[in-house]
Scaffold this motif. Sequence first.
Motif, mmCIF file in Angstrom:
data_model
loop_
_atom_site.group_PDB
_atom_site.id
_atom_site.type_symbol
_atom_site.label_atom_id
_atom_site.label_comp_id
_atom_site.label_asym_id
_atom_site.label_seq_id
_atom_site.Cartn_x
_atom_site.Cartn_y
_atom_site.Cartn_z
ATOM 1 N N ILE A 128 -24.245 15.156 22.464
ATOM 2 C CA ILE A 128 -25.114 14.051 22.072
ATOM 3 C C ILE A 128 -26.470 14.263 22.715
ATOM 4 O O ILE A 128 -26.566 14.572 23.908
ATOM 5 N N LYS A 129 -27.517 14.110 21.919
ATOM 6 C CA LYS A 129 -28.880 14.212 22.439
ATOM 7 C C LYS A 129 -29.382 12.818 22.766
ATOM 8 O O LYS A 129 -29.311 11.914 21.946
ATOM 9 N N TYR A 130 -29.879 12.656 23.980
ATOM 10 C CA TYR A 130 -30.439 11.379 24.417
ATOM 11 C C TYR A 130 -31.754 11.679 25.121
ATOM 12 O O TYR A 130 -31.774 12.323 26.174
ATOM 13 N N ASN A 131 -32.872 11.231 24.502
ATOM 14 C CA ASN A 131 -34.206 11.614 24.979
ATOM 15 C C ASN A 131 -34.260 13.137 25.086
ATOM 16 O O ASN A 131 -33.939 13.822 24.134
ATOM 17 N N ASP A 132 -34.619 13.687 26.260
ATOM 18 C CA ASP A 132 -34.647 15.152 26.365
ATOM 19 C C ASP A 132 -33.408 15.690 27.079
ATOM 20 O O ASP A 132 -33.407 16.810 27.591
ATOM 21 N N LEU A 133 -32.342 14.876 27.084
ATOM 22 C CA LEU A 133 -31.078 15.291 27.687
ATOM 23 C C LEU A 133 -30.065 15.626 26.601
ATOM 24 O O LEU A 133 -30.073 15.026 25.527
ATOM 25 N N ILE A 134 -29.198 16.577 26.879
ATOM 26 C CA ILE A 134 -28.073 16.881 25.990
ATOM 27 C C ILE A 134 -26.794 16.776 26.811
ATOM 28 O O ILE A 134 -26.636 17.458 27.827
ATOM 29 N N PHE A 135 -25.898 15.898 26.365
ATOM 30 C CA PHE A 135 -24.626 15.698 27.066
ATOM 31 C C PHE A 135 -23.522 16.368 26.262
ATOM 32 O O PHE A 135 -23.339 16.078 25.083
ATOM 33 N N ASN A 136 -22.788 17.262 26.906
ATOM 34 C CA ASN A 136 -21.670 17.946 26.264
ATOM 35 C C ASN A 136 -20.368 17.312 26.738
ATOM 36 O O ASN A 136 -20.015 17.397 27.914
ATOM 37 N N PHE A 137 -19.661 16.646 25.807
ATOM 38 C CA PHE A 137 -18.445 15.919 26.156
ATOM 39 C C PHE A 137 -17.301 16.855 26.535
ATOM 40 O O PHE A 137 -16.468 16.513 27.370
ATOM 41 N N ASN A 138 -17.244 18.011 25.890
ATOM 42 C CA ASN A 138 -16.141 18.935 26.162
ATOM 43 C C ASN A 138 -16.284 19.606 27.524
ATOM 44 O O ASN A 138 -15.328 19.692 28.298
ATOM 45 N N GLU A 139 -17.488 20.079 27.812
ATOM 46 C CA GLU A 139 -17.708 20.809 29.060
ATOM 47 C C GLU A 139 -18.105 19.900 30.218
ATOM 48 O O GLU A 139 -18.160 20.341 31.367
ATOM 49 N N LYS A 140 -18.409 18.621 29.901
ATOM 50 C CA LYS A 140 -18.820 17.653 30.927
ATOM 51 C C LYS A 140 -20.048 18.143 31.688
ATOM 52 O O LYS A 140 -20.090 18.156 32.922
ATOM 53 N N ILE A 141 -21.060 18.558 30.931
ATOM 54 C CA ILE A 141 -22.310 18.991 31.551
ATOM 55 C C ILE A 141 -23.481 18.296 30.863
ATOM 56 O O ILE A 141 -23.382 17.869 29.711
ATOM 57 N N ILE A 142 -24.584 18.193 31.596
ATOM 58 C CA ILE A 142 -25.816 17.624 31.057
ATOM 59 C C ILE A 142 -26.927 18.646 31.217
ATOM 60 O O ILE A 142 -27.116 19.215 32.298
ATOM 61 N N LYS A 143 -27.654 18.865 30.122
ATOM 62 C CA LYS A 143 -28.790 19.776 30.160
ATOM 63 C C LYS A 143 -30.080 18.995 29.945
ATOM 64 O O LYS A 143 -30.122 18.062 29.147
ATOM 65 N N LYS A 144 -31.105 19.407 30.664
ATOM 66 C CA LYS A 144 -32.438 18.846 30.470
ATOM 67 C C LYS A 144 -33.385 20.000 30.210
ATOM 68 O O LYS A 144 -33.533 20.885 31.051
ATOM 69 N N ASN A 145 -33.974 19.992 29.016
ATOM 70 C CA ASN A 145 -34.843 21.101 28.601
ATOM 71 C C ASN A 145 -34.124 22.442 28.717
ATOM 72 O O ASN A 145 -34.703 23.445 29.128
ATOM 73 N N GLY A 146 -32.826 22.429 28.371
ATOM 74 C CA GLY A 146 -32.040 23.658 28.353
ATOM 75 C C GLY A 146 -31.439 24.058 29.681
ATOM 76 O O GLY A 146 -30.679 25.027 29.754
ATOM 77 N N VAL A 147 -31.753 23.322 30.750
ATOM 78 C CA VAL A 147 -31.256 23.660 32.090
ATOM 79 C C VAL A 147 -30.144 22.692 32.485
ATOM 80 O O VAL A 147 -30.300 21.471 32.359
ATOM 81 N N ILE A 148 -29.020 23.227 32.967
ATOM 82 C CA ILE A 148 -27.906 22.382 33.398
ATOM 83 C C ILE A 148 -28.282 21.648 34.684
ATOM 84 O O ILE A 148 -28.749 22.256 35.649
ATOM 85 N N ILE A 149 -28.084 20.327 34.684
ATOM 86 C CA ILE A 149 -28.386 19.503 35.852
ATOM 87 C C ILE A 149 -27.135 19.386 36.717
ATOM 88 O O ILE A 149 -26.038 19.118 36.212
ATOM 89 N N ASP A 150 -27.307 19.579 38.008
ATOM 90 C CA ASP A 150 -26.181 19.553 38.943
ATOM 91 C C ASP A 150 -25.814 18.108 39.278
ATOM 92 O O ASP A 150 -26.486 17.447 40.075
ATOM 93 N N LEU A 151 -24.745 17.606 38.648
ATOM 94 C CA LEU A 151 -24.261 16.252 38.899
ATOM 95 C C LEU A 151 -22.825 16.308 39.408
ATOM 96 O O LEU A 151 -22.064 17.204 39.041
ATOM 97 N N THR A 152 -22.461 15.342 40.241
ATOM 98 C CA THR A 152 -21.076 15.255 40.697
ATOM 99 C C THR A 152 -20.203 14.735 39.560
ATOM 100 O O THR A 152 -20.701 14.234 38.541
ATOM 101 N N SER A 153 -18.890 14.815 39.727
ATOM 102 C CA SER A 153 -17.976 14.362 38.674
ATOM 103 C C SER A 153 -18.145 12.869 38.404
ATOM 104 O O SER A 153 -18.098 12.427 37.249
ATOM 105 N N LYS A 154 -18.359 12.069 39.451
ATOM 106 C CA LYS A 154 -18.544 10.629 39.269
ATOM 107 C C LYS A 154 -19.863 10.334 38.564
ATOM 108 O O LYS A 154 -19.942 9.434 37.725
ATOM 109 N N GLU A 155 -20.891 11.087 38.894
ATOM 110 C CA GLU A 155 -22.182 10.905 38.227
ATOM 111 C C GLU A 155 -22.072 11.253 36.747
ATOM 112 O O GLU A 155 -22.625 10.556 35.888
ATOM 113 N N ILE A 156 -21.336 12.330 36.443
ATOM 114 C CA ILE A 156 -21.105 12.712 35.048
ATOM 115 C C ILE A 156 -20.350 11.607 34.320
ATOM 116 O O ILE A 156 -20.698 11.226 33.194
ATOM 117 N N GLN A 157 -19.308 11.067 34.945
ATOM 118 C CA GLN A 157 -18.520 10.002 34.328
ATOM 119 C C GLN A 157 -19.372 8.756 34.085
ATOM 120 O O GLN A 157 -19.236 8.088 33.058
#
Length: 221
Positions: A128-157
Amino acid sequence: MHITIIEDEKILSNNIAKKLNRNGYNTKIFNSYNEFINENNLNSDLYIIDISLNDGNGFDIIKHIRSKRDSKTPIIITSGYWDLEKKIYGLDLGADDYLAKPYSIEELEARIRALIRRSYEKTNNSEIKYNDLIFNFNEKIIKKNGVIIDLTSKEIQFVEYMILNIGKPVKKIDIINSVWGKFDEIDVTDNTINVTISKIRKKLGKSFNLKTMVNRGYMLK
């Protein structure tokens, strides 16, 4: 969240923009048909289109938007002169909702929230694209401008839960149950939530447009 307002009544369009801006949306106003058609670099998450413009009509704008292969971005059409044929024609062209003038900005906002939720619920993709973020539900990662942002599991949830409830006020207790689990409810304090939100905002910046709703919890816009 970027909202485009196409409305030739300048006082009305300015009032709509001011209210939406105060509530965390980014808006851009076009006061004529030609002004919008001549815009080349338009990035919008939702359109509000007045059908009866002085130098053209909103139906042609809907055609223009949909002809650009933009079949998903929600469109709300408005007019002071509605009849059944116009409503059907506008919806058949690709509009998602309509409002008859005069309308309250509060009702407009409610319809915006509903359309945004619906557009996210309709997606069959794992991302899902939200503003300039892309959230991948399967991999549980968030990218901003193509770069993966380092978030903890709780932050991702937390981010995932708010994205799935975008445009809707969410109570703290519901956030706790979803992110930390019912059995952790006693141990999770307001400070726990505040610290989590603070860290997410620091990592994602203004892209994560989370608003505190007094006595109602939080809402992602």
